[in-house]
Design a protein around this motif. Structure first.
Motif, mmCIF file in Angstrom:
data_model
loop_
_atom_site.group_PDB
_atom_site.id
_atom_site.type_symbol
_atom_site.label_atom_id
_atom_site.label_comp_id
_atom_site.label_asym_id
_atom_site.label_seq_id
_atom_site.Cartn_x
_atom_site.Cartn_y
_atom_site.Cartn_z
ATOM 1 N N GLY A 416 -27.508 27.212 -19.921
ATOM 2 C CA GLY A 416 -28.421 26.201 -19.384
ATOM 3 C C GLY A 416 -28.941 26.558 -18.000
ATOM 4 O O GLY A 416 -30.138 26.429 -17.715
ATOM 5 N N ASP A 417 -28.055 27.040 -17.126
ATOM 6 C CA ASP A 417 -28.481 27.354 -15.754
ATOM 7 C C ASP A 417 -29.444 28.530 -15.718
ATOM 8 O O ASP A 417 -30.312 28.614 -14.850
ATOM 9 N N VAL A 418 -29.286 29.451 -16.662
ATOM 10 C CA VAL A 418 -30.153 30.651 -16.654
ATOM 11 C C VAL A 418 -31.576 30.255 -17.010
ATOM 12 O O VAL A 418 -32.539 30.735 -16.396
ATOM 13 N N ILE A 419 -31.723 29.366 -17.997
ATOM 14 C CA ILE A 419 -33.085 29.033 -18.435
ATOM 15 C C ILE A 419 -33.682 27.861 -17.651
ATOM 16 O O ILE A 419 -34.859 27.562 -17.791
ATOM 17 N N ASN A 420 -32.875 27.237 -16.814
ATOM 18 C CA ASN A 420 -33.377 26.102 -16.032
ATOM 19 C C ASN A 420 -34.082 26.614 -14.772
ATOM 20 O O ASN A 420 -33.430 27.145 -13.861
ATOM 21 N N THR A 480 -32.173 29.630 -33.719
ATOM 22 C CA THR A 480 -32.057 28.621 -32.654
ATOM 23 C C THR A 480 -31.991 29.327 -31.300
ATOM 24 O O THR A 480 -32.670 28.937 -30.341
ATOM 25 N N PHE A 481 -31.187 30.384 -31.252
ATOM 26 C CA PHE A 481 -31.046 31.140 -30.005
ATOM 27 C C PHE A 481 -32.390 31.750 -29.593
ATOM 28 O O PHE A 481 -32.793 31.683 -28.437
ATOM 29 N N HIS A 482 -33.090 32.335 -30.553
ATOM 30 C CA HIS A 482 -34.398 32.955 -30.241
ATOM 31 C C HIS A 482 -35.353 31.901 -29.694
ATOM 32 O O HIS A 482 -36.074 32.142 -28.721
ATOM 33 N N LEU A 483 -35.383 30.737 -30.332
ATOM 34 C CA LEU A 483 -36.307 29.690 -29.884
ATOM 35 C C LEU A 483 -35.940 29.213 -28.488
ATOM 36 O O LEU A 483 -36.819 28.902 -27.673
ATOM 37 N N MET A 484 -34.641 29.179 -28.210
ATOM 38 C CA MET A 484 -34.229 28.770 -26.857
ATOM 39 C C MET A 484 -34.656 29.792 -25.835
ATOM 40 O O MET A 484 -35.154 29.461 -24.758
ATOM 41 N N GLY A 490 -38.202 23.937 -22.364
ATOM 42 C CA GLY A 490 -39.355 23.348 -23.068
ATOM 43 C C GLY A 490 -39.087 23.141 -24.544
ATOM 44 O O GLY A 490 -39.813 22.389 -25.212
ATOM 45 N N LEU A 491 -38.043 23.771 -25.082
ATOM 46 C CA LEU A 491 -37.741 23.619 -26.509
ATOM 47 C C LEU A 491 -37.483 22.148 -26.858
ATOM 48 O O LEU A 491 -37.789 21.695 -27.954
ATOM 49 N N GLU A 492 -36.949 21.425 -25.872
ATOM 50 C CA GLU A 492 -36.660 20.003 -26.128
ATOM 51 C C GLU A 492 -37.909 19.221 -26.507
ATOM 52 O O GLU A 492 -37.827 18.214 -27.198
ATOM 53 N N ARG A 493 -39.068 19.708 -26.036
ATOM 54 C CA ARG A 493 -40.326 18.988 -26.341
ATOM 55 C C ARG A 493 -40.981 19.505 -27.622
ATOM 56 O O ARG A 493 -41.945 18.951 -28.103
ATOM 57 N N LYS A 494 -40.469 20.619 -28.147
ATOM 58 C CA LYS A 494 -41.042 21.177 -29.388
ATOM 59 C C LYS A 494 -40.391 20.463 -30.576
ATOM 60 O O LYS A 494 -39.511 21.010 -31.269
ATOM 61 N N GLN A 495 -40.802 19.241 -30.777
ATOM 62 C CA GLN A 495 -40.078 18.409 -31.752
ATOM 63 C C GLN A 495 -40.256 18.879 -33.194
ATOM 64 O O GLN A 495 -39.367 18.709 -34.015
ATOM 65 N N ILE A 496 -41.423 19.484 -33.479
ATOM 66 C CA ILE A 496 -41.626 19.897 -34.881
ATOM 67 C C ILE A 496 -40.724 21.095 -35.192
ATOM 68 O O ILE A 496 -40.108 21.164 -36.261
ATOM 69 N N GLN A 497 -40.638 22.010 -34.222
ATOM 70 C CA GLN A 497 -39.739 23.149 -34.416
ATOM 71 C C GLN A 497 -38.289 22.683 -34.530
ATOM 72 O O GLN A 497 -37.555 23.121 -35.418
#
Ligand SMILES: Cc1cc2nc3c(=O)[nH]c(=O)nc-3n(C[C@H](O)[C@H](O)[C@H](O)COP(=O)(O)OP(=O)(O)OC[C@H]3O[C@@H](n4cnc5c(N)ncnc54)[C@H](O)[C@@H]3O)c2cc1C
Length: 580
Positions: A416-420, A480-484, A490-497
């Protein structure tokens, strides 16, 4: 995280024989009461469950199925409770909702979890005896996001009472309830110089409660018999001892209650889908068109197959999760959410398929069918009654967000800290070290599936599906890892994915439960080869759907749909709304 707990799935638990016997004896009595007093068609037409029926259910103990015996309840297991709801819903969905709103989310559940011994002693025996309860969380402006509620409960200066003010909407049983659990805002707390909103839960006795009013009984497309209302609280006095749990823990209490109650909806769904299967089988044989029974035309037999296979899977998932609750072996929040999500969608689909198979008769009301001398099969009522499960106790979208958050949680703890982008550099660096340590071992493993090729060969066809389950779980984990990695926070907002990932995970759980149940079929007195056929058919269909979801992840129209949706929202496509 790419790991399938084969042992948990393939050792499908069995219900304790004494518990089963006790449950079955109760179900026989319940069915008798339903047959004698509950006329689903009359309830649909009049909008009232007859008082005699409610009384008979109370006498039977149906309002205290899960309440411990020491408090006057029947003290039954989760599995028996689910079966009672299944049997009731097969007979009349409105009656199942009356029982379920009372004891899946109503006062008994939070009271058992968070109540003081005095509160339990005072209320549980009354609730078991049939004083009806309800759960009041939703408000006119607050649905999926209950943290924003505006109903308030203010402590009086002498500290003896709370004064409740506000409105609660769509409270099932609220119109007739004797006792409510109400969530409201209490005095905010100051933490680190910042005001923090506090939500608390209260037990409210409605009889004689000054300032409490049912403003309106709501009516819906289905479930005509439920007593669902808009409730008003104007300076309603609640004794301080009726605070349920601690002050400020009301939202946690509400969400825990919903988590606990979540298996009730798929369990009820199993009841009406069994009915849909019977009606479809009978009509599929009886109705002859173009020289053959309609069930023998390929379009007909495929509907029968879908209803049967999906029913088998939803039943397997719900039974498995219920048995896990009874055996107290695991936290089933995620599985219960998947059962709710999958069961709600599939049971409505099944009702729709049954309606289509019955053609015009599927669309005709049971009263009208009877009036012209035909069997009053109420498929249209079941279609109306079954739709709500995708909305209540967490909409399908909100269930998806809940499941996806749980799935991403482990990754966020590690990386989390790395991508934040807002994390300070020190935290980023320690996060990076942690991530390298973890992912250098975990990630390559998500590509290695070959050891599983040598397993489960003794399981025949189902072994092939079980190997697929293992390999696809790894594929899901790495996707899931790739998408993260690609989207960051921003993945949290990609609701369709996210929803695609959620559906893949849910289908995989359904496959695992169906395979586990079919493998253990004999334990359930099922005919082995028929159960294998059901599980095999379900798995084949699930694999096709899973493939489509994976394809959608990398090849989709999400961005153009997003653009168009926002244009529509702004009114740029308003011209399309007019016929002139
Ligand atoms: C028959 C019936 C019985 C009910 N029984 C009870 C009860 O006993 N007690 C009680 O407290 N409540 C009850 N409810 C309320 C029910 O729980 C809510 O309807 C439900 O939580 C959804 O809230 P909403 O209708 O306000 O929809 P909203 O929250 O306004 O949502 C509308 C749409 O937006 C979507 N949406 C919302 N937020 C997001 C997001 N972040 N991302 C993506 N999509 C989103 C939703 O999925 C939905 O499709 C009942 C409702 C009905 C109709």
């Amino acid at each position: 995280m790419g790991k399938v707990q084969s042992h948990a799935l393939l050792n499908f638990p069995v219900q304790d024989p004494t518990d089963k016997k006790e449950g079955e004896a109760f179900l026989v009595k319940l069915q008798k009461v339903l047959d004698q007093h509950i006329d689903a068609e009359a309830i649909d037409l009049t909008g009232e469950i007859p008082a005699a029926g409610i009384e008979a259910l109370k006498k039977l103990g149906a309002f205290g199925i899960k309440i411990p015996k020491e408090y006057g309840g029947l003290g039954m297991s989760q599995v028996n409770y689910c079966r009672a709801l299944e049997v009731t819903a097969a007979h009349c969905v409105s009656t199942a909702v009356l029982l379920s709103a009372h004891q899946s989310i109503g006062v008994p559940v939070p009271l058992k979890m968070f109540g003081t011994p005095e509160q339990k002693k005072k209320y549980l025996p009354r609730l078991a005896a049939g004083e009806i309860s309800a759960f009041a969380l939703t408000e006119p402006d607050v649905g999926s996001d209950p943290a924003k509620m505006t109903t308030t409960a203010t402590l009086t200066p002498d500290g003896k009472h709370y004064i409740l003010n506000g409105k609660k909407l769509w409270c099932t049983n609220g119109v007739i309830a004797d006792i409510l659990v109400v969530m409201a805002q209490t005095a905010a707390k100051v933490e680190k110089g910042r005001e923090k909103k506090q939500i608390s839960a209260f037990i409210l006795e409605t009889k004689g409660a000054e300032g409490f009013k049912v403003l309106h009984r709501c009516k819906f497309m289905g479930l005509n018999g439920i007593q669902n209302g808009l409730l008003e609280f104007k300076n309603v006095k609640i004794p301080r001892e009726n605070l349920l749990g601690q002050e400020g823990k009301g939202l946690k209490l509400a969400l825990s209650t919903l988590n606990q109650g979540r298996l009730s909806l798929p369990a009820s769904a199993v009841g009406w889908v069994r009915k849909c299967l019977t009606w479809s089988r009978e009509w599929g044989n009886e109705r002859v068109q173009w020289g053959a029974p309609i069930g023998q035309h390929e379009a007909g037999s495929s509907k029968l197959a879908s209803i049967a296979a999906d029913l088998y899977a939803v039943d397997a998932m719900t039974t498995l999760a219920s048995l896990w609750v009874d055996h107290k072996k695991r936290d089933i929040r995620l599985e219960a959410a998947m059962c709710k999500l999958f069961g709600s969608v599939k049971s409505h689909e099944a009702a729709e398929l049954a309606l289509q198979l019955r053609g015009g008769r599927g669309y005709e009301t049971s009263a009208s069918l009877k009036a012209r001398g035909e069997k009053g099969i109420p498929v249209e009522r079941v279609v109306r009654d079954s739709r709500i499960n995708q909305i209540i106790e967490g909409t399908t979208e909100v269930m998806g967000l809940f499941i996806s958050r749980e799935a991403l949680d482990r990754h966020l703890q590690i990386a989390g800290d790395v991508i934040n982008p807002k994390a300070p550099i020190g935290k980023k660096l320690s996060g990076l070290v942690r991530s390298i340590g973890f992912y250098s071992l975990w990630y390559p493993r998500q590509w290695i599936s070959f050891p599983v090729w040598f397993r489960f060969w003794g399981m025949g066809k189902l072994g092939c599906h079980f190997r697929y389950l293992h390999c696809t779980s790894k594929r899901l984990a790495r996707t899931t890892f790739h998408l993260m990695a690609l989207n960051g926070p921003g993945l949290e907002r990609k609701q369709i994915q996210l929803m695609r990932l959620v559906w893949i995970a849910t289908e995989l759980f359904a496959m695992g439960a169906a395979i586990g149940r079919a493998t253990a079929g004999k334990k359930f007195g099922e005919n082995g080869s028929e159960a294998v056929m059901l599980a095999d058919s379900f798995c084949q269909e699930a694999r096709i759907r899973i493939r489509q979801h994976f394809q959608g992840i990398y090849c989709n129209s999400d961005s153009v749909k997003r653009k168009l949706g926002l244009q529509v929202l702004k009114g740029q496509q308003k011209w399309l709304e007019s016929s002139f």
